[in-house]
Write a protein that holds these residues in place. Structure first.
Motif, PDB file in Angstrom:
ATOM      1  N   ILE A 169       0.417  -7.409  -1.006  1.00  0.00           N
ATOM      2  CA  ILE A 169      -0.941  -6.964  -0.666  1.00  0.00           C
ATOM      3  C   ILE A 169      -1.292  -5.692  -1.432  1.00  0.00           C
ATOM      4  O   ILE A 169      -2.395  -5.556  -1.971  1.00  0.00           O
ATOM      5  N   THR A 170      -0.341  -4.789  -1.555  1.00  0.00           N
ATOM      6  CA  THR A 170      -0.579  -3.580  -2.354  1.00  0.00           C
ATOM      7  C   THR A 170      -0.832  -3.936  -3.821  1.00  0.00           C
ATOM      8  O   THR A 170      -1.766  -3.420  -4.450  1.00  0.00           O
TER       9      THR A 170
ATOM     10  N   ASP B  27       9.128  -8.457   4.793  1.00  0.00           N
ATOM     11  CA  ASP B  27       9.523  -7.705   3.601  1.00  0.00           C
ATOM     12  C   ASP B  27       8.453  -7.726   2.515  1.00  0.00           C
ATOM     13  O   ASP B  27       8.183  -6.722   1.863  1.00  0.00           O
TER      14      ASP B  27
ATOM     15  N   THR C  28      -0.159 -12.542   9.223  1.00  0.00           N
ATOM     16  CA  THR C  28      -0.254 -11.570   8.130  1.00  0.00           C
ATOM     17  C   THR C  28      -0.774 -10.240   8.681  1.00  0.00           C
ATOM     18  O   THR C  28      -0.230  -9.168   8.374  1.00  0.00           O
TER      19      THR C  28
ATOM     20  N   ILE D 197       1.584  -7.975  10.405  1.00  0.00           N
ATOM     21  CA  ILE D 197       2.486  -7.190   9.554  1.00  0.00           C
ATOM     22  C   ILE D 197       1.714  -6.128   8.768  1.00  0.00           C
ATOM     23  O   ILE D 197       2.170  -4.993   8.626  1.00  0.00           O
ATOM     24  N   VAL D 198       0.560  -6.489   8.254  1.00  0.00           N
ATOM     25  CA  VAL D 198      -0.295  -5.536   7.533  1.00  0.00           C
ATOM     26  C   VAL D 198      -1.643  -5.506   8.269  1.00  0.00           C
ATOM     27  O   VAL D 198      -2.532  -6.324   7.992  1.00  0.00           O
TER      28      VAL D 198
ATOM     29  N   PRO E 115       3.732  -6.440   2.545  1.00  0.00           N
ATOM     30  CA  PRO E 115       3.204  -5.135   2.094  1.00  0.00           C
ATOM     31  C   PRO E 115       3.195  -5.014   0.567  1.00  0.00           C
ATOM     32  O   PRO E 115       2.236  -4.487  -0.016  1.00  0.00           O
ATOM     33  N   THR E 116       4.244  -5.525  -0.080  1.00  0.00           N
ATOM     34  CA  THR E 116       4.335  -5.444  -1.540  1.00  0.00           C
ATOM     35  C   THR E 116       3.205  -6.214  -2.221  1.00  0.00           C
ATOM     36  O   THR E 116       2.491  -5.695  -3.087  1.00  0.00           O
TER      37      THR E 116
END
Lengths: 416, 416
Positions: free
Chosen positions: A277-278, A271, A293, A296-297, A274-275
């Protein structure tokens, strides 16, 4: 001809001699002199700026040193403001930590006294010259400064102003001295000047500090290296975690309390990755990560074994997914520099366990690692951040520049 | 084959690993184990005495070591009593020195934690093995012991009993470890085991301590050297001065807080020298003196330049006549070891000036230097007497075997 060793011994003797009187100065007199130093810096700024210009003319100065080395009228004003702030701080010297009467009837008082002679070893930052001199003087310590060779003319000019103020006030000017010979050989001899120097405080890069630790026989207070982690627990408020991580990494990436690593509990990784890292990339941060990691990304750079030990001091961060809080704590205790570590969690047990088990000077629940700072702690000053356990740990203010002695009043007691 | 360095690294890793759990033990559990260790020493005294007898069979043991090396049933009882006393002392771990809320709203608590891994280097005194282990265990520290080679079998037997008690209680036995290889080369490597050892505390002769200071890269707490002075001011009550000097020299001449030097104000020298010299000689003390002393009492031995620096640790004393209190203070600050110094005076100004200006851990008015001791100070224990200014000064009890960490509770704070 004088050798480096005899010159250093002379500096040392002079500092030690000056220190005896310094330790006895009244607080009011020390504060008056600190204010006079502030005025003198501003009054003599033309001389200081001229010396600084001479340093900056050196074509060998690395580009990255230019900003920290450059003085301006504003920066001299900032130094003066710093001196006035130190004058306004409470003086720890003469404070009695505790006093008690022992079984034999002796009154024993544990009284704060100066350390004596402090050796400061630092890089091409002329502001450290003034800052360290002020903190040592306020605490009744003589100081011997060994600054970076790139700043020699600037440091000479600054020390001359400070010494001039001391002399004008009738104080031994050798309370503040600068080593003029900036060779490595002399620096090494300075680190072994055990007859005269009570403690060495290196300030600067990890390399400088490691050199001092390896070469010194004078006791050293290790400062500055910060491989700081934020652990995002499964019970974290994720928006709070993002604010804390982004602040820790981005607000001032070059300093030792910046966040360098993020550990994320597997339960929230899919969940949350992505948040976060962005959010980091939006601030220009290069994101590295372990295989989990990357799974997932996919476009994060794969972190290597050396990443976990590295203090980037830059807009780079590495992220690792962990299976449990225990794994996070083990990872931190293996790779950290005992500086500052944080957990983000709403779980009471998880938070308290983290604070108990993580081996570091400062352990946070739900706050940015950037708060590890003498000013943020309310000390009103900071000479460095200790990453050792002996004497001082974490932000070092005036109190950490003192020792104590036992003052004992009797009326003829002998031991039976 | 294992080299000394790899064996040491293993000891270090084991100690560090053990230290993590030790720091979290409840006080009650630590005390229960200390009491069990006391019982185990008495229960297993036959084994311990047999090992000690094996040490004493060594024909190379210098005669002066025999007494300190010899164990008896009574001495094992004394060790057990020491362990029970440590169990009864308050535990400093977990104490919060102070806590406050900073401007950002963070609650910051400065909490006492163990140092981590303590290295003890000492001579052929098996009682130090038990004593140091108890103090380190009580404060949640792992300890690595390097005792004198003459006591190896005794130390092995003692450590085995202590480790057995730890194991029986479900505690990692590596909390207490003994270096089995007593070579100098291994001792030197031990002094440089910075990856695992947080602090070294040498206990023993001046030579031992100087070696550790010269070779160690691990931080050292310097202990023990005591060239202690009594200054007899012109306003002294002379019978009180005699009691203090004789007590300081004679009550236990071999220890570091014994009085080694007497300075006498010229105004009272002619009257007082014959009295004090007779009083000292009546107790079997050899009296040396400067020319001024010899001029008044011709049969004193003339002190040489080296006498003023020498810690006799024996029934020898040196006396010097001074023209003023200022001369006494200058002499002391030049020749002392920053341990314990005393003035005998009824003059308030003279007493306070002496306490302010003399650079030493303990500065007495009208009392014997022999009071510099953890038990006399009321600490209930003592691991040594620090003669440095960093971390700890003077008698070191349990509190001096701790560091601190900052425990910080937030609710999402970031730095603006």
């Amino acid at each position: 001809m004088e050798t480096a060793a005899t010159t250093l011994a002379t500096l040392g003797q002079q500092a030690q001699q000056a220190s005896y009187a310094l330790g006895l100065l009244a607080t009011k007199q020390k504060n008056t002199i600190l204010l006079a130093m502030a005025d003198a810096l501003v009054a003599q700024q033309a001389t200081i700026l001229a010396a600084n210009a001479r340093d900056l003319e050196n074509p060998k100065i690395p580009a990255k040193f230019v900003d920290r080395l450059t003085l301006t009228a504003d920066r001299i004003q900032a130094m003066a403001t710093g001196l006035r702030q130190v004058a306004a701080l409470p003086d720890p010297i003469g404070n009695v930590d505790r006093a008690w009467r022992n079984e034999a009837g002796l009154m024993i008082a544990k009284e704060r006294v100066p350390l004596g002679v402090i050796g400061m070893i630092f890089e091409a930052r002329p502001n450290v010259t003034v800052d360290a001199s002020a903190l040592c003087f306020k605490t009744g310590n003589a100081v011997i400064l060994r600054g970076g060779k790139e700043a020699l003319y600037s440091n000479q000019a600054l020390v001359q102003v400070l010494q001039g103020t001391l002399s004008a006030a009738g104080i031994d000017q050798y309370a503040i001295q600068l080593i003029q010979d900036t060779s490595h050989a002399t620096a090494e001899k300075f680190m072994q000047l055990t007859d005269y120097v009570d403690v060495l405080i290196p300030r600067g890069s990890a390399r400088l500090i490691q050199t001092v630790l390896a070469k010194a026989t004078v006791p050293v207070i290790e400062t500055g290296a910060g491989n700081c982690h934020v652990y995002v627990d499964q019970a974290a408020q994720l928006p709070m975690a993002t604010a804390i991580i982004v602040n820790g990494k981005v607000q001032r990436p070059s300093v030792c309390n910046a966040t360098e690593k993020v550990l994320i509990h597997r339960a929230v990784a899919a969940d949350y990755l992505p948040t976060i890292i962005t959010a980091l990339r939006d601030q220009g941060v290069e994101v590295r990560g372990d295989a989990a990691t990357q799974a997932i990304v996919p476009d994060v750079i794969l972190a290597t074994a050396t990443d976990w030990r590295t203090e980037y001091n830059d807009l780079i961060i590495a992220i690792k997914v962990v299976d449990s809080e225990a794994e996070a704590i083990t990872h931190i205790n293996r790779y950290n520099t005992q500086h500052s570590e944080a957990i983000v969690t709403d779980n009471y047990q998880a938070g308290k366990l983290f604070q108990q088990r993580v081996n570091a000077a400062c352990v946070y629940i739900n706050a940015s690692t950037r708060f590890t700072d003498g000013f943020e702690f309310g000390f009103g000053a900071e000479i460095g951040i200790s990453t050792q356990k002996l004497h001082a740990r974490g932000p070092m203010g005036l109190n950490e520049l003192t020792s104590y002695k036992y003052i004992i009043d009797g009326n003829g007691q002998v031991r039976p």
